[in-house]
Design an enzyme around this catalytic site. Sequence first.
Site, PDB file in Angstrom:
ATOM      1  N   ARG A  70      79.147   6.601  46.208  1.00 44.82           N
ATOM      2  CA  ARG A  70      80.976   6.380  45.860  1.00 44.82           C
ATOM      3  C   ARG A  70      81.473   7.707  44.484  1.00 44.82           C
ATOM      4  O   ARG A  70      82.100   7.890  44.089  1.00 44.82           O
ATOM      5  CB  ARG A  70      79.907   5.612  44.976  1.00 44.82           C
ATOM      6  N   ARG A 120      85.010   8.809  45.781  1.00 40.44           N
ATOM      7  CA  ARG A 120      85.627   7.660  45.157  1.00 40.44           C
ATOM      8  C   ARG A 120      87.212   8.035  44.096  1.00 40.44           C
ATOM      9  O   ARG A 120      87.026   9.146  43.297  1.00 40.44           O
ATOM     10  CB  ARG A 120      84.679   6.129  44.823  1.00 40.44           C
ATOM     11  N   CYS A 136      80.403  27.142   8.894  1.00 37.48           N
ATOM     12  CA  CYS A 136      79.714  26.328   9.579  1.00 37.48           C
ATOM     13  C   CYS A 136      78.056  26.272   8.914  1.00 37.48           C
ATOM     14  O   CYS A 136      77.777  27.342   8.230  1.00 37.48           O
ATOM     15  CB  CYS A 136      79.030  27.273  10.898  1.00 37.48           C
ATOM     16  N   CYS A 182      74.909  28.525  10.049  1.00 40.78           N
ATOM     17  CA  CYS A 182      75.036  29.691  10.144  1.00 40.78           C
ATOM     18  C   CYS A 182      74.183  31.094   8.585  1.00 40.78           C
ATOM     19  O   CYS A 182      74.268  29.637   7.552  1.00 40.78           O
ATOM     20  CB  CYS A 182      76.539  30.156  10.019  1.00 40.78           C
ATOM     21  N   ASP A 192      70.285  17.409   5.798  1.00 38.33           N
ATOM     22  CA  ASP A 192      71.043  16.559   4.717  1.00 38.33           C
ATOM     23  C   ASP A 192      71.893  15.577   5.130  1.00 38.33           C
ATOM     24  O   ASP A 192      72.159  14.822   4.053  1.00 38.33           O
ATOM     25  CB  ASP A 192      72.129  17.927   4.206  1.00 38.33           C
ATOM     26  N   HIS A 217      75.747  31.903  16.184  1.00 36.91           N
ATOM     27  CA  HIS A 217      76.619  30.618  16.616  1.00 36.91           C
ATOM     28  C   HIS A 217      76.931  30.232  17.761  1.00 36.91           C
ATOM     29  O   HIS A 217      76.835  29.442  17.968  1.00 36.91           O
ATOM     30  CB  HIS A 217      77.378  31.356  15.444  1.00 36.91           C
ATOM     31  N   ASN A 239      71.129  17.710  21.076  1.00 32.77           N
ATOM     32  CA  ASN A 239      72.210  17.716  21.906  1.00 32.77           C
ATOM     33  C   ASN A 239      72.830  18.162  22.339  1.00 32.77           C
ATOM     34  O   ASN A 239      73.426  19.364  21.523  1.00 32.77           O
ATOM     35  CB  ASN A 239      72.924  15.989  20.795  1.00 32.77           C
ATOM     36  N   SER A 291      77.538  17.123  16.749  1.00 31.41           N
ATOM     37  CA  SER A 291      79.168  17.495  15.270  1.00 31.41           C
ATOM     38  C   SER A 291      79.174  18.998  14.689  1.00 31.41           C
ATOM     39  O   SER A 291      79.816  19.095  13.987  1.00 31.41           O
ATOM     40  CB  SER A 291      78.435  16.491  13.551  1.00 31.41           C
ATOM     41  N   HIS A 339      76.591  25.101  16.414  1.00 33.64           N
ATOM     42  CA  HIS A 339      75.316  26.377  16.279  1.00 33.64           C
ATOM     43  C   HIS A 339      74.592  25.363  17.049  1.00 33.64           C
ATOM     44  O   HIS A 339      73.913  24.575  16.758  1.00 33.64           O
ATOM     45  CB  HIS A 339      75.392  26.476  14.826  1.00 33.64           C
ATOM     46  N   HIS A 366      70.989  23.961  18.234  1.00 34.32           N
ATOM     47  CA  HIS A 366      70.130  23.820  17.009  1.00 34.32           C
ATOM     48  C   HIS A 366      69.216  21.930  17.527  1.00 34.32           C
ATOM     49  O   HIS A 366      70.201  21.584  18.597  1.00 34.32           O
ATOM     50  CB  HIS A 366      70.390  23.727  15.775  1.00 34.32           C
ATOM     51  N   GLN A 384      66.735  18.506  16.441  1.00 29.75           N
ATOM     52  CA  GLN A 384      66.643  17.686  15.575  1.00 29.75           C
ATOM     53  C   GLN A 384      64.907  17.559  15.882  1.00 29.75           C
ATOM     54  O   GLN A 384      64.645  17.241  17.342  1.00 29.75           O
ATOM     55  CB  GLN A 384      67.676  16.875  15.755  1.00 29.75           C
ATOM     56  N   GLU A 386      56.380   4.528  27.955  1.00 32.49           N
ATOM     57  CA  GLU A 386      55.509   5.805  28.457  1.00 32.49           C
ATOM     58  C   GLU A 386      54.022   5.836  28.837  1.00 32.49           C
ATOM     59  O   GLU A 386      53.159   5.722  29.478  1.00 32.49           O
ATOM     60  CB  GLU A 386      56.384   6.670  28.045  1.00 32.49           C
TER      61      GLU A 386
END
Length: 327
Positions: free
Chosen positions: A5, A8, A29, A32, A55, A92, A132, A140, A143, A145, A147, A161
């Site tokens: 597939r 496709r 930013c 930065c 923040d 950055h 991410n 969002s 730069h 980074h 979390q 797990e």
Amino acid sequence: MAAHRQDRPWLGERATVSAPPPPDYVEGCTFCPRNSRVSGARNPDYQSVYVFDNDHPCVGMDAPRALAVPPGIYRNAPATGIARVVCYTPKHNLTLAELSITAITDLFVAWRDQYVDLGARPDVRHVLTFENKGDVVGVSNPHPHGQIYATNFVFKTIETEAAVSRRHYQEHGRVLFQDIIRAERDDGRRMLFESPSAVAFVPYFARYAYESYVAPKDAHASLATMTPGELQELAVALKALLVRYDNLWQMSFPYVLTLHQAPTDEGDYSGFHFHIECHPPLRKPNLLKYLAGPEIGGGNFLSDTQPESKAAELRAVSDIHYKAPHV
């Protein structure tokens, strides 16, 4: 697996994943160096890894603890914790793939120290570290980074797990993830990188097209017990994977990267094997793997690709980043 597939006809939406390269410093930013953040705090003139409290945290120690009793069969419990941001570099316009081995090793040390510090708190049961990367996964701020969420509960994937690893260890006397590594090394077709103490591979059970794991060969429940040499080799393995991602289509490859470390609730995690999972959402350039009926409605992934062919594609590209200056 339904790899037939992959090609496709597609008339639906395509993701925009390329953009003009940004400068190494952006005045607006909030990550930065020397810039103000939304809280009013000002970032120092940092030169390497910089960690600060988020923040806009999703969890906080001041979260409500007295909750209304839910109706009927429903249950609830307070969710508290600490959310932090980890800036990888002051520049950055770099990504994790473009950092030096030394810089990535320094990042591992920072991640390890955060895990140890936050995990030692009596009200923290789990420390989730992740990145991410890319607009298509909802970042969002571009730069470079990641979390950290240190919470009074264990995130579901790690909870499952840990339970499965514990059962496998009790029933067979072996660490489950080491059995996975052994199977991947014996097969060989999905291996991407191997050194004396680290591996990277596309797992046999990959759900996303280019889903890949990076791990130490020896069983460690977390970064906390790894030696400096192991951390450095793990950095080499991670960079080898991320560079190949970018080189595949000559673009900054989006992904969700998560450190799978044992919970910090003083449980027995002798069968747990720390590793890093990378889940890129693209199955073709500008074409996302959408989660639809089988995944969301049915609860099983329908894979449009075969892990062996995707691993071969990644092995075929250079391990020197396409942006690196040619000597």
